[in-house]
Design a protein around this motif. Structure first.
Motif, PDB file in Angstrom:
ATOM      1  N   ARG A 159      -0.661  12.083  -0.353  1.00 41.10           N
ATOM      2  CA  ARG A 159      -1.094  10.853  -1.008  1.00 41.10           C
ATOM      3  C   ARG A 159      -0.178   9.677  -0.661  1.00 41.10           C
ATOM      4  O   ARG A 159      -0.647   8.555  -0.487  1.00 41.10           O
ATOM      5  CB  ARG A 159      -1.158  11.059  -2.522  1.00 41.10           C
ATOM      6  N   ALA A 160       1.104   9.917  -0.521  1.00 42.09           N
ATOM      7  CA  ALA A 160       2.025   8.826  -0.169  1.00 42.09           C
ATOM      8  C   ALA A 160       1.721   8.290   1.225  1.00 42.09           C
ATOM      9  O   ALA A 160       1.808   7.075   1.462  1.00 42.09           O
ATOM     10  CB  ALA A 160       3.463   9.294  -0.258  1.00 42.09           C
ATOM     11  N   SER A 161       1.358   9.167   2.146  1.00 42.01           N
ATOM     12  CA  SER A 161       1.053   8.713   3.509  1.00 42.01           C
ATOM     13  C   SER A 161      -0.204   7.859   3.540  1.00 42.01           C
ATOM     14  O   SER A 161      -0.361   7.003   4.414  1.00 42.01           O
ATOM     15  CB  SER A 161       0.886   9.912   4.444  1.00 42.01           C
ATOM     16  N   GLU A 162      -1.085   8.072   2.569  1.00 44.31           N
ATOM     17  CA  GLU A 162      -2.329   7.319   2.494  1.00 44.31           C
ATOM     18  C   GLU A 162      -2.200   6.060   1.647  1.00 44.31           C
ATOM     19  O   GLU A 162      -2.947   5.089   1.838  1.00 44.31           O
ATOM     20  CB  GLU A 162      -3.433   8.219   1.905  1.00 44.31           C
ATOM     21  N   LEU A 163      -1.240   6.074   0.711  1.00 43.19           N
ATOM     22  CA  LEU A 163      -1.157   4.999  -0.276  1.00 43.19           C
ATOM     23  C   LEU A 163       0.141   4.211  -0.238  1.00 43.19           C
ATOM     24  O   LEU A 163       0.370   3.369  -1.110  1.00 43.19           O
ATOM     25  CB  LEU A 163      -1.364   5.570  -1.684  1.00 43.19           C
ATOM     26  N   ASP A 164       1.000   4.457   0.758  1.00 49.08           N
ATOM     27  CA  ASP A 164       2.233   3.670   0.825  1.00 49.08           C
ATOM     28  C   ASP A 164       1.938   2.182   1.014  1.00 49.08           C
ATOM     29  O   ASP A 164       2.695   1.325   0.551  1.00 49.08           O
ATOM     30  CB  ASP A 164       3.192   4.193   1.898  1.00 49.08           C
ATOM     31  N   VAL A 165       0.811   1.877   1.642  1.00 47.63           N
ATOM     32  CA  VAL A 165       0.427   0.462   1.812  1.00 47.63           C
ATOM     33  C   VAL A 165       0.034  -0.170   0.485  1.00 47.63           C
ATOM     34  O   VAL A 165      -0.020  -1.398   0.370  1.00 47.63           O
ATOM     35  CB  VAL A 165      -0.731   0.309   2.828  1.00 47.63           C
ATOM     36  N   HIS A 166      -0.246   0.654  -0.522  1.00 48.30           N
ATOM     37  CA  HIS A 166      -0.606   0.158  -1.858  1.00 48.30           C
ATOM     38  C   HIS A 166       0.582   0.195  -2.819  1.00 48.30           C
ATOM     39  O   HIS A 166       0.414  -0.097  -4.007  1.00 48.30           O
ATOM     40  CB  HIS A 166      -1.759   0.977  -2.435  1.00 48.30           C
ATOM     41  N   GLY A 167       1.754   0.600  -2.307  1.00 56.07           N
ATOM     42  CA  GLY A 167       2.941   0.576  -3.151  1.00 56.07           C
ATOM     43  C   GLY A 167       3.490   1.915  -3.571  1.00 56.07           C
ATOM     44  O   GLY A 167       4.511   1.975  -4.270  1.00 56.07           O
ATOM     45  N   MET A 168       2.838   3.014  -3.162  1.00 54.96           N
ATOM     46  CA  MET A 168       3.386   4.328  -3.475  1.00 54.96           C
ATOM     47  C   MET A 168       4.577   4.585  -2.554  1.00 54.96           C
ATOM     48  O   MET A 168       4.533   4.288  -1.356  1.00 54.96           O
ATOM     49  CB  MET A 168       2.329   5.416  -3.292  1.00 54.96           C
ATOM     50  N   THR A 169       5.639   5.153  -3.088  1.00 56.44           N
ATOM     51  CA  THR A 169       6.845   5.431  -2.308  1.00 56.44           C
ATOM     52  C   THR A 169       6.802   6.856  -1.767  1.00 56.44           C
ATOM     53  O   THR A 169       6.662   7.812  -2.535  1.00 56.44           O
ATOM     54  CB  THR A 169       8.106   5.269  -3.178  1.00 56.44           C
ATOM     55  N   GLY A 170       6.899   6.996  -0.451  1.00 55.20           N
ATOM     56  CA  GLY A 170       6.915   8.312   0.186  1.00 55.20           C
ATOM     57  C   GLY A 170       8.302   8.662   0.675  1.00 55.20           C
ATOM     58  O   GLY A 170       9.027   7.797   1.164  1.00 55.20           O
ATOM     59  N   VAL A 171       8.678   9.929   0.524  1.00 62.32           N
ATOM     60  CA  VAL A 171       9.979  10.383   1.005  1.00 62.32           C
ATOM     61  C   VAL A 171       9.828  11.736   1.677  1.00 62.32           C
ATOM     62  O   VAL A 171       8.907  12.502   1.379  1.00 62.32           O
ATOM     63  CB  VAL A 171      11.026  10.479  -0.135  1.00 62.32           C
ATOM     64  N   GLY A 172      10.721  12.030   2.606  1.00 63.21           N
ATOM     65  CA  GLY A 172      10.783  13.354   3.198  1.00 63.21           C
ATOM     66  C   GLY A 172      10.136  13.485   4.559  1.00 63.21           C
ATOM     67  O   GLY A 172       9.365  12.624   5.006  1.00 63.21           O
ATOM     68  N   GLN A 173      10.459  14.594   5.203  1.00 64.28           N
ATOM     69  CA  GLN A 173       9.975  14.869   6.546  1.00 64.28           C
ATOM     70  C   GLN A 173       8.467  15.022   6.602  1.00 64.28           C
ATOM     71  O   GLN A 173       7.808  14.506   7.506  1.00 64.28           O
ATOM     72  CB  GLN A 173      10.634  16.149   7.070  1.00 64.28           C
ATOM     73  N   ILE A 174       7.895  15.746   5.646  1.00 61.36           N
ATOM     74  CA  ILE A 174       6.452  15.997   5.671  1.00 61.36           C
ATOM     75  C   ILE A 174       5.676  14.703   5.464  1.00 61.36           C
ATOM     76  O   ILE A 174       4.665  14.463   6.137  1.00 61.36           O
ATOM     77  CB  ILE A 174       6.067  17.058   4.617  1.00 61.36           C
TER      78      ILE A 174
END
Length: 224
Positions: free
Chosen positions: A90-105
């Motif tokens: 979900r972070a990879s899909e929604l980081d443009v909307h403000g979700m913060t993604g972390v990690g290798q995966i």
């Protein structure tokens, strides 16, 4: 934030498969719920959580958390951090909307290195949510480690990884894959046994590593 709600001091984390609640609580003092599914974000909003971490989630047995649920939470001022499994997707899909993604995966999904949901999906114990199969992201990286140590050769790595990918996510295990590789003539039986021993003793648990990064990121956010 929704009316008549007050942000709680602790964050809310959805986990239980990639890391147990007990282990996670050693890293971050927070509220822990089982892997996320459709409707859980709404419950979190109503309970006033200001920070939500998504590690694990339901993929196929029930409706997965919807993009619009997460976007709504972000619009209400809630910080949403994701990584590891469903959180990484979900972070990879929604980081443009403000979700913060972390990690290798998360980075692999974001950059298109991997695309399929089954890369992180596992079969779980329905009562404890503990995994009873091995995720493809861990399997591939563990086989890469075996390749670097010359336990397997380049072509053997390619063919064994392809075999693992063809195997349904609920049936992926180091035992089954190595035995299948021997049965299909990819590697001889003695090498299959050596590879199995290596995988059991030296698994690259990328999902757990990323789960810990989610917890550390939220700990950082809460102390800022």
């Amino acid at each position: 934030m929704s009316e008549n709600t007050k942000p709680l001091a602790k964050a809310l984390i959805f986990a239980g498969t990639s890391i147990s609640h007990e282990d996670a609580a050693k890293v971050l003092d927070a509220t822990y719920w089982p892997p996320i599914s459709r409707g859980d974000i709404e419950k979190a909003i109503l309970q006033g959580y200001a920070t939500i971490g998504i590690i694990d989630g339901i993929f196929f047995s029930r409706a997965a958390v919807a993009h619009k649920e997460i976007i709504r939470a972000i619009k209400e001022g809630i910080t949403v951090v994701g990584g590891c499994s469903m959180g990484a997707l979900r972070a990879s899909e929604l980081d443009v909307h403000g979700m913060t993604g972390v990690g290798q995966i998360y980075e692999w999904y974001r950059d298109g290195v991997i695309e399929d949901d089954d890369e992180v999906a596992v079969a779980t114990n329905p009562d404890t949510f503990e995994p009873v199969s091995n995720p493809m992201v861990n399997i591939r990286e563990t086989f890469k480690a075996a390749l670097k140590l010359d336990i397997i050769k380049d072509d053997e790595f390619r063919r064994i990884t392809e075999l693992a990918k063809r195997t349904h996510y609920t049936e992926r295990s180091y035992f089954g894959i190595t035995k299948g590789a021997s049965r299909e003539g990819i590697i001889p039986e003695d090498k299959a046994n050596e590879l199995l021993k290596f995988c059991i003793e030296n698994e690259r648990n990328i999902k757990r590593e990323d789960a810990l990064l989610v917890l550390e990121k939220i700990k950082q956010i809460l102390t800022e």
